[in-house]
Design a protein around this motif. Structure first.
Motif, PDB file in Angstrom:
ATOM      1  N   THR B 163     -22.324   2.175 -36.624  1.00  0.00           N
ATOM      2  CA  THR B 163     -21.343   2.483 -37.383  1.00  0.00           C
ATOM      3  C   THR B 163     -20.635   1.072 -38.420  1.00  0.00           C
ATOM      4  N   ARG B 166     -22.850   0.681 -42.020  1.00  0.00           N
ATOM      5  CA  ARG B 166     -22.491   1.525 -42.269  1.00  0.00           C
ATOM      6  C   ARG B 166     -20.982   0.718 -43.654  1.00  0.00           C
ATOM      7  N   ILE B 167     -20.304   0.462 -43.241  1.00  0.00           N
ATOM      8  CA  ILE B 167     -18.956  -0.262 -43.076  1.00  0.00           C
ATOM      9  C   ILE B 167     -19.446  -0.846 -43.906  1.00  0.00           C
ATOM     10  N   GLN B 169     -21.439  -1.263 -45.285  1.00  0.00           N
ATOM     11  CA  GLN B 169     -22.946  -0.870 -46.809  1.00  0.00           C
ATOM     12  C   GLN B 169     -21.357  -0.816 -47.814  1.00  0.00           C
ATOM     13  N   ALA B 170     -20.348   0.140 -47.312  1.00  0.00           N
ATOM     14  CA  ALA B 170     -19.413   0.739 -48.092  1.00  0.00           C
ATOM     15  C   ALA B 170     -18.782  -0.697 -49.012  1.00  0.00           C
ATOM     16  N   PHE B 191     -29.034   3.697 -46.780  1.00  0.00           N
ATOM     17  CA  PHE B 191     -29.216   3.207 -45.254  1.00  0.00           C
ATOM     18  C   PHE B 191     -28.733   4.789 -44.622  1.00  0.00           C
TER      19      PHE B 191
END
Lengths: 272, 463
Positions: B163, B166-167, B169-170, B191
């Motif tokens: 997680t 993932r953040i 990546q954003a 991802f």
């Protein structure tokens, strides 16, 4: 006074010797504990005892056996202006009357350096610059995470479940939150609506549902999306609505009637 | 004498004894705050020792495997080789869990010590000429330590570490012009992807540590060459350093500190559970455990992401300045720009470009201290805000209300704290100016007749 002093020194001596003995014992104990598969707490305790032995030993020596001496270091200037000037002259020898050569040389090496960065592009596969697309097309059935089909009675009113396209239950870009809204008379598909589970803010799964407010809630940064209003963000840092998946029941089982209208995933500089 | 023969043997081949003879008399000032840098150094050594063990037994594989280890709740589950390997280290490798937890605790302490060390440097003005260069190296070490923390947290590939990635990546996707491209190149594709963990592993165990060891070497070499700063005091001047000699007084205390930190990290590793990855389960991008929180040193970033208003600014038909960009990219960029630039900003504003080896007491520099406290309070507020969802549950407050409270508090509290600092510093200075000559600078001498004679001693501060 002299007697007291020598007594405290000999006491310190004894403490230090006791600590060294403790360290040796703990070292053997640790090896034995390892061989006997002793638990975390036993191994940890032995090591803590050993290192605390070092602490007490070292502090005892420093407090009682060495003199508490202070030293003074004089500070001297580090630089040497004569050497600076000589060095500047020496490095420019040969370039002295040709500053152009020096600058052009620096430029040439700089250009080469930048060119050597180009292969960084190979750190990613050549075709990977475009963002993920979902697996939904017209007629693709929606299933639960375990692959089972979804029928009209799958959900109670105002409850949720996570659904995937059939055959792609590991595809996170395709995960949707399926919600059954109260049937107010003109609801289609028995009140079922499906929104992308990937938060438009930072990409976390929008995994929580606040039934009292008909809101999907992201556990990472607490964005809320109103499922009665096209999953528009109603509070929190998300700025974009969750993309809606067009769905319908065919032969009693849920299927997609197309792909999402908008790209799925966190909003970025490039929208898609 | 065997020691003498050993020194002679080395000296003949290296020529080191003349240097060592003066080195063991080097002065180390005794103030407690000088220990903070040492604490960072020792926790880094513990990280290298435990990390070497973990690096040798961990398999950074993104390939899917079925779990057959001894942790029953996940028996038969599909997971990446990395997560299975992290579980094996935790449950089936002798001392594995102890080393893993010690490593994690040492990392948390490492970052805390760096932050406190940096605060000491800032508030006492130790960054001033001629130490700007070493200050810049220090800030770089801090930045790399943050990246180390994040990449290490991401390696076990449990649900929380995925997680976090993932953040990240954003955040990277939000960078104008190059965001998509940069993200793809950094992650090696989209991802999640199977190659990502081995890439992170290389970064965490080779690339960053390699650069950090070199930078740390330079940091210490410069410290050695420039000699320590010191607080003003009797017979301490800009021209000298007074303290314990390196050998044996300082070496013994330092050895004790290093051993104490080792005992602390191992003790915490044995008795205080940290990052129980088996409870989070393997990373599944479609599911996440709530509440999800990063390690303490990145919580400020998470807090900033949570508090930012949900506004995206469209640029043309295809581009957005997203609500992640300001808190996730601009804010950390601004913070590091201020950290890097501070010695030069302060020198320009005050016009003071002289070399300084005597430290300031924070109260004597009210403006600097106020700015520092404002910054620290801002970071602390962001950090507290990073768990506002948990607080809302505990306090039975509406989520939205608490968010608005923090959106205001994160701006107001630092300004109030800064203003208070300024006032308190000024008051302390005023009180000091009156009190000091009376209370500290008086000596009494017994006269031959048996009485006492009072005499004022001028402050022994020499510039």
């Amino acid at each position: 006074v002299g007697n007291d002093f020598s007594r405290s020194v000999s006491r310190a001596h004894n403490v230090v010797i006791a600590m060294m003995a403790t360290i040796v014992c703990a070292a053997f104990a640790f090896a034995i504990a390892f061989a006997l598969h002793a638990g975390l707490a036993v191994q940890g305790t032995i090591l803590v005892v050993a290192f605390l032995g070092v602490v007490i030993g070292a502090l005892t020596i420093s407090a009682s056996l060495v003199s508490p001496e202070q030293v003074t270091d004089e500070r001297h200037a580090l630089d040497d202006p004569t050497a600076d000037a000589e060095l500047a002259r020496a490095t420019q020898a040969g370039f002295g009357r040709r500053p152009f050569l020096f600058r052009f040389g620096a430029l040439a090496l700089g250009t080469l350096g930048v060119a050597l960065l180009v292969p960084l592009r190979s750190l990613a596969p050549m075709n990977a610059i475009r963002r993920q697309r979902s697996r939904y097309r017209f007629g693709v059935p929606l299933v639960r995470a375990d692959g089972s089909p979804i029928r009209l009675d799958a959900l109670d009113i105002n409850s949720v479940l996570t659904a995937f396209p059939q055959g792609a239950t590991d595809d996170s870009a395709s995960a949707v939150m399926l919600i059954r809204l109260p049937d107010d008379g003109n609801a289609q598909n028995g009140g079922y609506v499906a929104y992308s589970k990937v938060c438009t803010h930072a990409g976390c799964p929008v995994a929580l549902y606040k039934a009292s407010e008909f809101a999907l809630l992201c556990p990472c940064h607490q964005s809320e999306f109103d499922v009665r209003a096209n999953a528009k963000p109603v509070s929190g840092p998300a700025a974009k609505a969750l993309p809606q998946l067009p769905i319908a029941f065919a032969n009693g089982e849920l299927m997609a009637t197309g792909d999402f209208a908008e790209p799925v995933g966190p909003d970025g500089w490039d929208r898609a | 004498m065997i020691v003498e023969r050993a020194f002679a043997w080395v000296d003949e081949r290296v020529g080191s004894s003349r240097f060592l003879r003066s080195a063991i008399r080097k002065a180390f000032p005794d103030h407690w705050s000088f220990m903070l840098g040492e604490v960072s150094l020792y926790s880094f050594l513990i990280l290298i020792a435990t990390g070497t063990f973990l690096g040798l037994v961990f398999s950074p594989s993104g390939d899917m495997v079925q779990y057959h280890g001894s942790y029953a709740p996940l028996a038969g589950a599909l997971m990446t080789g990395a997560y299975a390997s992290a579980l094996n280290i935790s449950f089936d490798l002798p001392v594995g869990l102890l080393v893993r937890q010690t490593h994690h605790w040492a990392a948390l302490i490492f970052l805390a010590a760096i932050v406190l060390h940096a605060a000491r440097i800032f508030f006492t003005g130790a960054f001033r000429r001629p130490r700007e260069l070493n200050y810049l190296i220090g800030i770089s070490l801090f930045g790399m330590a943050l990246l180390m923390g994040f990449s290490g947290y991401s390696l076990p590939d449990d649900d929380l570490s995925g997680t976090g990635l993932r953040i990240a990546q954003a955040v990277a996707l939000s960078i104008p012009l190059v965001g998509t491209w940069l993200t793809t190149v950094l992650l090696g594709g989209d991802f999640p992807n199977a190659g990502l963990i081995s890439r992170l592993f290389f970064i965490h165990v080779f690339l960053l540590p390699g650069i950090m060891i070199a930078a740390l070497g330079a940091h210490l070499a410069l410290l050695w060459r420039q000699k320590h700063t010191q607080f003003p005091g009797p017979s301490r001047t800009e021209g000298n350093v007074i303290g314990s000699p390196l050998w044996p007084q300082y070496a013994l205390k330092s050895l004790a500190l290093g051993a104490f930190l080792t005992a602390l990290c191992v003790g915490l590793g044995a008795f205080a559970q940290i990052n129980p990855i088996w409870q989070y389960g393997p990373y599944d991008p479609a599911f996440v455990a709530a509440p999800s929180q990063p390690d303490w040193f990145l919580s400020w970033l998470d807090g900033a992401l949570r508090l930012a208003p949900g506004i995206a600014i469209g640029i043309g038909a295809h581009h957005d300045i997203t609500s992640v960009f300001v808190p996730g990219v601009l804010l950390p960029a601004f913070i590091f720009a201020v950290l890097y630039g501070w010695p030069f900003i302060e020198a320009r504003v005050t016009g003071d470009r002289r070399p300084h080896h005597l430290l300031d007491r924070p109260r004597t520099m009210p403006v600097r201290s106020a700015i520092g406290v404002t910054g620290v309070a801002f970071m602390v507020m962001l950090t507290i805000a990073a768990s506002f969802d948990v607080q809302a549950t505990i306090l039975h407050v509406q989520l939205e209300r608490l968010r608005v409270f923090y959106q205001v508090a994160v701006l107001v509290v630092p300004l109030v704290a800064g203003a208070l600092t300024w006032i308190v510093c000024r008051e302390l200075n005023a009180a000091n100016a009156e009190a000091e000559p009376m209370s500290r600078r008086v000596e009494y001498e017994r006269t031959q007749l048996g009485g006492f004679e009072e005499r004022l001693v001028p402050p022994a501060r020499v510039e």
